[in-house]
Design a protein around this motif. Structure first.
Motif, PDB file in Angstrom:
ATOM      1  N   ASP A  59       0.832  -1.213   0.000  1.00 40.48           N
ATOM      2  CA  ASP A  59       0.000   0.000   0.000  1.00 40.48           C
ATOM      3  C   ASP A  59       0.865   1.263   0.000  1.00 40.48           C
ATOM      4  O   ASP A  59       0.573   2.246   0.694  1.00 40.48           O
ATOM      5  N   GLU A  60       1.947   1.228  -0.791  1.00 42.14           N
ATOM      6  CA  GLU A  60       2.868   2.345  -0.983  1.00 42.14           C
ATOM      7  C   GLU A  60       3.624   2.728   0.293  1.00 42.14           C
ATOM      8  O   GLU A  60       4.192   3.814   0.379  1.00 42.14           O
ATOM      9  N   LYS A  61       3.672   1.809   1.258  1.00 41.37           N
ATOM     10  CA  LYS A  61       4.484   2.071   2.448  1.00 41.37           C
ATOM     11  C   LYS A  61       5.963   1.857   2.162  1.00 41.37           C
ATOM     12  O   LYS A  61       6.823   2.529   2.735  1.00 41.37           O
ATOM     13  N   LEU A  62       6.264   0.893   1.284  1.00 36.89           N
ATOM     14  CA  LEU A  62       7.647   0.591   0.939  1.00 36.89           C
ATOM     15  C   LEU A  62       7.980   1.168  -0.427  1.00 36.89           C
ATOM     16  O   LEU A  62       7.275   0.921  -1.411  1.00 36.89           O
ATOM     17  N   ASN A  63       9.037   1.958  -0.487  1.00 37.75           N
ATOM     18  CA  ASN A  63       9.567   2.471  -1.750  1.00 37.75           C
ATOM     19  C   ASN A  63      10.982   1.937  -1.924  1.00 37.75           C
ATOM     20  O   ASN A  63      11.812   2.073  -1.015  1.00 37.75           O
ATOM     21  N   LEU A  64      11.268   1.347  -3.095  1.00 40.17           N
ATOM     22  CA  LEU A  64      12.586   0.801  -3.364  1.00 40.17           C
ATOM     23  C   LEU A  64      13.056   1.262  -4.732  1.00 40.17           C
ATOM     24  O   LEU A  64      12.309   1.200  -5.713  1.00 40.17           O
ATOM     25  N   ASN A  65      14.300   1.738  -4.788  1.00 41.23           N
ATOM     26  CA  ASN A  65      14.927   2.149  -6.042  1.00 41.23           C
ATOM     27  C   ASN A  65      16.285   1.470  -6.116  1.00 41.23           C
ATOM     28  O   ASN A  65      17.173   1.749  -5.314  1.00 41.23           O
ATOM     29  N   ALA A  66      16.448   0.546  -7.083  1.00 40.10           N
ATOM     30  CA  ALA A  66      17.720  -0.137  -7.287  1.00 40.10           C
ATOM     31  C   ALA A  66      18.288   0.275  -8.644  1.00 40.10           C
ATOM     32  O   ALA A  66      17.536   0.404  -9.617  1.00 40.10           O
ATOM     33  N   PHE A  67      19.594   0.497  -8.711  1.00 39.81           N
ATOM     34  CA  PHE A  67      20.170   1.003  -9.959  1.00 39.81           C
ATOM     35  C   PHE A  67      21.591   0.472 -10.153  1.00 39.81           C
ATOM     36  O   PHE A  67      22.285   0.109  -9.200  1.00 39.81           O
ATOM     37  N   GLY A  68      21.990   0.444 -11.414  1.00 40.08           N
ATOM     38  CA  GLY A  68      23.362   0.134 -11.781  1.00 40.08           C
ATOM     39  C   GLY A  68      23.878   1.196 -12.728  1.00 40.08           C
ATOM     40  O   GLY A  68      23.097   1.792 -13.488  1.00 40.08           O
ATOM     41  N   LYS A  69      25.196   1.464 -12.695  1.00 37.77           N
ATOM     42  CA  LYS A  69      25.793   2.501 -13.540  1.00 37.77           C
ATOM     43  C   LYS A  69      27.030   1.943 -14.241  1.00 37.77           C
ATOM     44  O   LYS A  69      27.803   1.178 -13.645  1.00 37.77           O
ATOM     45  N   TYR A  70      27.208   2.358 -15.484  1.00 36.67           N
ATOM     46  CA  TYR A  70      28.379   1.959 -16.269  1.00 36.67           C
ATOM     47  C   TYR A  70      29.099   3.227 -16.714  1.00 36.67           C
ATOM     48  O   TYR A  70      28.507   4.103 -17.351  1.00 36.67           O
ATOM     49  N   TYR A  71      30.404   3.332 -16.369  1.00 36.58           N
ATOM     50  CA  TYR A  71      31.174   4.537 -16.623  1.00 36.58           C
ATOM     51  C   TYR A  71      32.248   4.259 -17.675  1.00 36.58           C
ATOM     52  O   TYR A  71      32.935   3.233 -17.626  1.00 36.58           O
ATOM     53  N   GLN A  72      32.410   5.189 -18.610  1.00 35.15           N
ATOM     54  CA  GLN A  72      33.493   5.139 -19.583  1.00 35.15           C
ATOM     55  C   GLN A  72      34.136   6.517 -19.684  1.00 35.15           C
ATOM     56  O   GLN A  72      33.429   7.532 -19.718  1.00 35.15           O
ATOM     57  N   GLN A  73      35.467   6.552 -19.737  1.00 36.94           N
ATOM     58  CA  GLN A  73      36.155   7.829 -19.928  1.00 36.94           C
ATOM     59  C   GLN A  73      37.376   7.628 -20.820  1.00 36.94           C
ATOM     60  O   GLN A  73      38.186   6.731 -20.601  1.00 36.94           O
ATOM     61  N   LYS A  74      37.478   8.506 -21.822  1.00 37.03           N
ATOM     62  CA  LYS A  74      38.608   8.478 -22.745  1.00 37.03           C
ATOM     63  C   LYS A  74      39.375   9.789 -22.610  1.00 37.03           C
ATOM     64  O   LYS A  74      38.782  10.872 -22.659  1.00 37.03           O
ATOM     65  N   VAL A  75      40.687   9.695 -22.423  1.00 33.01           N
ATOM     66  CA  VAL A  75      41.566  10.857 -22.295  1.00 33.01           C
ATOM     67  C   VAL A  75      42.647  10.760 -23.358  1.00 33.01           C
ATOM     68  O   VAL A  75      43.280   9.708 -23.516  1.00 33.01           O
ATOM     69  N   LYS A  76      42.837  11.863 -24.093  1.00 26.70           N
ATOM     70  CA  LYS A  76      43.910  11.891 -25.083  1.00 26.70           C
ATOM     71  C   LYS A  76      44.593  13.250 -25.013  1.00 26.70           C
ATOM     72  O   LYS A  76      43.954  14.293 -25.095  1.00 26.70           O
ATOM     73  N   ASN A  77      45.926  13.207 -24.869  1.00 25.83           N
ATOM     74  CA  ASN A  77      46.724  14.425 -24.805  1.00 25.83           C
ATOM     75  C   ASN A  77      47.896  14.302 -25.774  1.00 25.83           C
ATOM     76  O   ASN A  77      48.623  13.313 -25.755  1.00 25.83           O
ATOM     77  N   THR A  78      48.033  15.299 -26.636  1.00 22.95           N
ATOM     78  CA  THR A  78      49.131  15.326 -27.590  1.00 22.95           C
ATOM     79  C   THR A  78      50.030  16.504 -27.268  1.00 22.95           C
ATOM     80  O   THR A  78      49.605  17.663 -27.348  1.00 22.95           O
ATOM     81  N   GLN A  79      51.279  16.212 -26.891  1.00 22.49           N
ATOM     82  CA  GLN A  79      52.229  17.237 -26.478  1.00 22.49           C
ATOM     83  C   GLN A  79      53.457  17.165 -27.395  1.00 22.49           C
ATOM     84  O   GLN A  79      54.259  16.239 -27.298  1.00 22.49           O
ATOM     85  N   PRO A  80      53.621  18.132 -28.318  1.00 16.94           N
ATOM     86  CA  PRO A  80      54.802  18.123 -29.195  1.00 16.94           C
ATOM     87  C   PRO A  80      56.082  18.346 -28.391  1.00 16.94           C
ATOM     88  O   PRO A  80      56.152  19.226 -27.535  1.00 16.94           O
ATOM     89  N   GLU A  81      57.080  17.532 -28.661  1.00 19.53           N
ATOM     90  CA  GLU A  81      58.371  17.643 -27.994  1.00 19.53           C
ATOM     91  C   GLU A  81      59.491  17.506 -29.032  1.00 19.53           C
ATOM     92  O   GLU A  81      59.364  16.782 -30.023  1.00 19.53           O
ATOM     93  N   PHE A  82      60.599  18.207 -28.802  1.00 19.44           N
ATOM     94  CA  PHE A  82      61.766  18.023 -29.661  1.00 19.44           C
ATOM     95  C   PHE A  82      62.444  16.689 -29.338  1.00 19.44           C
ATOM     96  O   PHE A  82      62.436  16.244 -28.176  1.00 19.44           O
TER      97      PHE A  82
END
Length: 804
Positions: free
Chosen positions: A500-523
């Protein structure tokens, strides 16, 4: 970009389905004396469509289908009233108000009001506070001032208006806390667009999630999240305000909306301008006058090179409350910022004069929302932002100054210049950072029935960055570095209501992705060829969590939530930012935390005209690979001007309790008090010790009193008082058991007081207010012991036109 174009194409296809509008019924509910009745239930009989009135007794029922409807208004302790109206193409925006009579026989009973929207959010299981911004719209206070009164929240600011702000939730701050505007990270908009730039009249409410962040926000925050929820409706209105006060501080806001009833075509616009000299007095160990012979004399000085200005606005056009969209808006956001820099990371004995930052941004935005899009219960929400941000760091002045504001003089009586030809020891610079930024948030939810709901959410954000400097050679600029960072976060949530709406439940899963790219010219080794040194990283992680609440009796709710949370490094932590004196760290790793909350909420109890609410939350955090500043004073002091974020070696553990008490009497008197006490410890040099630069004990109290009809009939005077207490804490680790000389790293106990007064004219369209901040002119210090402004007086005029 691909996601954004897909969204535009999808919305274009939807628009061919027509523009038949639905109806809107709005009005005010009041008692026999004309006093508004907040939290009154207003329902369309026979339909699952209803709302509670706000603090002004106002309500609005949107998306009312054409036909004849019976509207019922009811409030515990008062009688019930109903009216019948017809909604059709010719009358689809109906004004309908109610007057309820008090039931005398119920006055001595203990009663419970229906849940407000804020209370409903706070009883879903998450450790969350929902903040109403009505008070901020009346006073000369900023959104950050309002957040700072919230339990478990501490605003960390390096100075006055426009200085760097961090939001601390249960002791975790910086990028550990995500800040959203309608689900879009505010960092996308750039430093010139901050929470204080958003007029409070545009904000519906503020959601503060601590430790555990729901899946629909798709956030990578281990400390929590703050979501600014803007008004979704298109009520015809215009609001303008101007505030002026101490330290030559000027803040103006203008916002409005207009909707054409027949077509649903809507125009929304807002603009802001902020300025302050920030010339407040400061003192302390490093505030000295240095004589030609090197003798240092402590003084009380005024900051003299710390002015701040920001200007910006947003325009959106589209359709609202039409058959094919609840909201379809496209627009542009633009902002510009100028910020003088008085010192480096720390307040040093040698202030800057001549170093400043300039920033600007222009971004396109899109919003689309539709409930029951193809089938009943299927809701779609898409928000996209794309544009460009620029930042220039200007530092070419070699002259040396002292805290008197005058140039320094040497032994020979001649003015002194820095040998590095700039204020910052890194040398002269006209560095420019150009960022192409984008973010697309999409959410799809399906209500299987009244008790089960599934949500799928995804957020993409990307930054393409190029750095250059006009002070170096053309050849060097030709080979400047490029820095790119892309992030995807996908979440799947399941919500269920049972018993009777006494119990509220929220279950969740998360998937994370991160891409990093750095270009540094050097002699190369013999300096005959330029070779790109490329750093490329692509990582992914998973997290999960839940939130649950159970209503034991209508006035007693227990709540618990937990999450394995991931926090991906931010762009500035990875690539650095010369403007904020941050050095890059390309190999910095994500931080993780196991978060747990357990709490309860009692009330709201209504006894005669008294209203009581009590809530408490116990929390625990276990943080690994914590991203922060170096762990000892020596490392911090290697440079008083630059810092570098890094992964700290030892796990940090946080445990604590927060509690909040609210009391109201007859809707005229309000009192709130909250306290947070916690430990945040780690191991340093083999010794368990407090994590530095974190306040561990805070208390806030607020008092509001309303006086009606004092000067004019139907006028309202509101009196406000707020007090803020922060216990003593250090911003460095103790050197073992030897604490000699550690006093200079202690931020003392602080107790500040604010007072406010507002006068609302009888027509409710004009408000005058006066605020006094830091009444007793206490020395208030904050992040890394940077002193904040002393006593200040601020006067505000606010004008609103509704329903024109």
């Amino acid at each position: 970009m691909k996601n954004l174009f897909t969204a535009f194409f999808f919305l274009a296809i939807l628009s061919i389905h027509g523009q038949e509008t639905l109806g809107v019924i709005s009005g005010v509910v009041s008692d026999a004396s004309g006093k508004p009745l907040p939290f009154t239930s207003v329902l369309l009989e026979g339909l699952k469509l209803g709302v509670l009135t706000d603090d002004n007794g106002a309500y609005s029922l949107d998306k009312v289908p054409f036909g004849t409807h019976k509207i019922v208004a009811s409030f515990i302790g008062y009688g019930t009233r109903s009216k019948t109206v017809e909604v059709n193409k010719n009358t689809n925006n109906i004004k309908l108000s109610f007057t309820l009579e008090e039931n005398v026989e119920n006055l001595n009973e203990v009663t419970v009001n229906g849940k407000s929207k804020e209370t409903e959010l706070e009883t879903q299981g998450f450790a969350v506070n929902a903040i109403n911004t009505q008070e901020a719209s009346l006073r000369s206070i900023q959104t950050n001032d309002l957040l700072n009164t919230t339990v478990g929240v501490k605003i960390r600011q390096n100075g006055g208006l426009g200085s760097n702000v961090q939001y601390s939730l249960n002791g975790l701050s910086g990028r550990s806390v995500s800040i959203f505007i309608d689900g879009i990270l505010i960092s996308i908009y750039g430093s010139s667009f901050s929470l204080n730039s958003i007029p409070p009249s545009m904000i519906k409410n503020i959601e503060v999630y601590k430790g555990v962040v729901p899946g629909h926000l798709s956030s990578d925050a281990i400390g929590g999240a703050i979501n600014i929820v803007l008004h979704k409706g298109a009520k015809n209105n215009l609001n303008a305000s101007v505030s002026y006060g101490s330290f030559n501080t000027l803040q103006t806001n203008l916002n409005g909306a207009y909707r054409f009833d027949k077509s649903g075509f809507t125009v929304k616009a807002s603009a802001f301008h902020n300025y302050s000299d920030n010339d407040y007095k400061i003192s302390g160990r490093t505030i000295v006058d240095i004589a030609p012979n090197g003798v240092e004399t402590p003084i009380v000085a005024r900051r003299f090179h710390d002015a701040y200005r920001s200007t910006g606005g947003m325009v959106q056009i589209g359709y609202t409350n039409v058959s094919w969209a609840d909201q379809f808006l496209i627009g542009v956001t633009a902002s510009d910022e100028y910020n003088e820099v008085q010192h480096g990371t720390f307040v040093t004995k040698l202030p800057y004069k001549g170093r400043f930052l300039e920033s600007d941004a222009i971004l396109g935005n899109l919003t689309y929302q539709k409930r029951d899009i193809f089938v009943k219960g299927l809701d779609l929400n898409i928000t996209g932002v794309y544009g460009k941000r620029n930042r220039i760091i200007n530092d070419t002045v070699p002259e040396a100054y002292s805290w008197t504001g005058e140039r320094r003089v040497g032994f020979d009586g001649e003015y002194l210049d820095y040998i590095w030809d700039s204020q910052n020891e890194n040398g002269p610079t006209l560095a420019k950072i150009v960022r192409n930024v984008s973010s697309v948030r999409s959410g799809l939810s399906y209500a299987i029935n009244d008790n089960h709901k599934v949500l799928l959410n995804h957020v993409y954000s990307g930054v393409d960055r190029e750095d250059s400097d006009a002070m170096i050679s053309l050849l060097e600029n030709t080979f400047q570095q490029t820095s790119d960072l892309y992030k995807h976060i996908t979440s799947l949530s399941y919500e269920v209501n049972a018993f009777d709406e006494k119990l509220n439940l929220n279950a969740f899963g998360k998937y994370y992705q991160q891409k990093v790219k750095n270009t540094q010219p050097e002699f190369n080794e013999d300096n005959t060829e330029v070779v790109d040194e490329v750093y490329d990283s692509n990582v992914d992680y998973t997290g999960y969590g839940f939130a649950a609440s159970y209503i034991i009796i209508p006035t007693v709710t227990i709540l618990t939530s937990a999450e394995k949370a991931i926090r991906l490094p931010s762009e500035n932590e990875v690539f650095g930012d010369a403007g904020d004196n941050l050095l890059p760290n390309l190999t910095i790793k994500p931080e993780t935390s196991n978060n747990l909350n357990l709490g309860f909420r009692l009330g709201k109890f209504n006894i005669n005209k008294h209203g009581l609410t009590l809530a408490a939350n116990f929390f625990s955090r276990n943080i690994e690979n914590r991203i922060g500043l170096p762990t000892n004073a020596d490392a911090l002091r290697d440079s008083d001007e630059f810092v570098q974020y890094t992964n700290l070696e030892n796990t940090a553990e946080s445990k604590g309790i927060e509690a909040e008490f609210n009391y109201t009497y007859n809707n005229n008197l309000g009192f709130n008090f909250n306290i947070t006490h916690m430990s945040l410890t780690t191991v340093n040099s083999g010794i368990k010790t407090d994590v530095p630069n974190v306040p561990l004990s805070t208390m806030n109290a607020g008092l509001r009193y309303t006086i009606k009809d004092l000067i004019q009939s139907k006028s309202v005077i509101n009196l406000f008082y707020n007090a803020y207490y922060t216990d003593e804490f250090a911003f460095k680790f103790a050197a073992g058991t030897n604490t000699t000389g550690e006093d200079e790293f202690l931020i003392p106990q602080q107790f500040a007081h604010d007072f406010g007064l507002s006068y609302t004219f009888p027509k409710k369209d004009f408000v005058l207010s006066l605020d006094v901040k830091n009444i007793f002119d206490q020395d208030i210090y904050d992040n890394l012991s940077v002193q904040k402004p002393g006593r200040g007086f601020y006067f505000k005029l606010n004008y609103t036109i509704n329903n024109f």
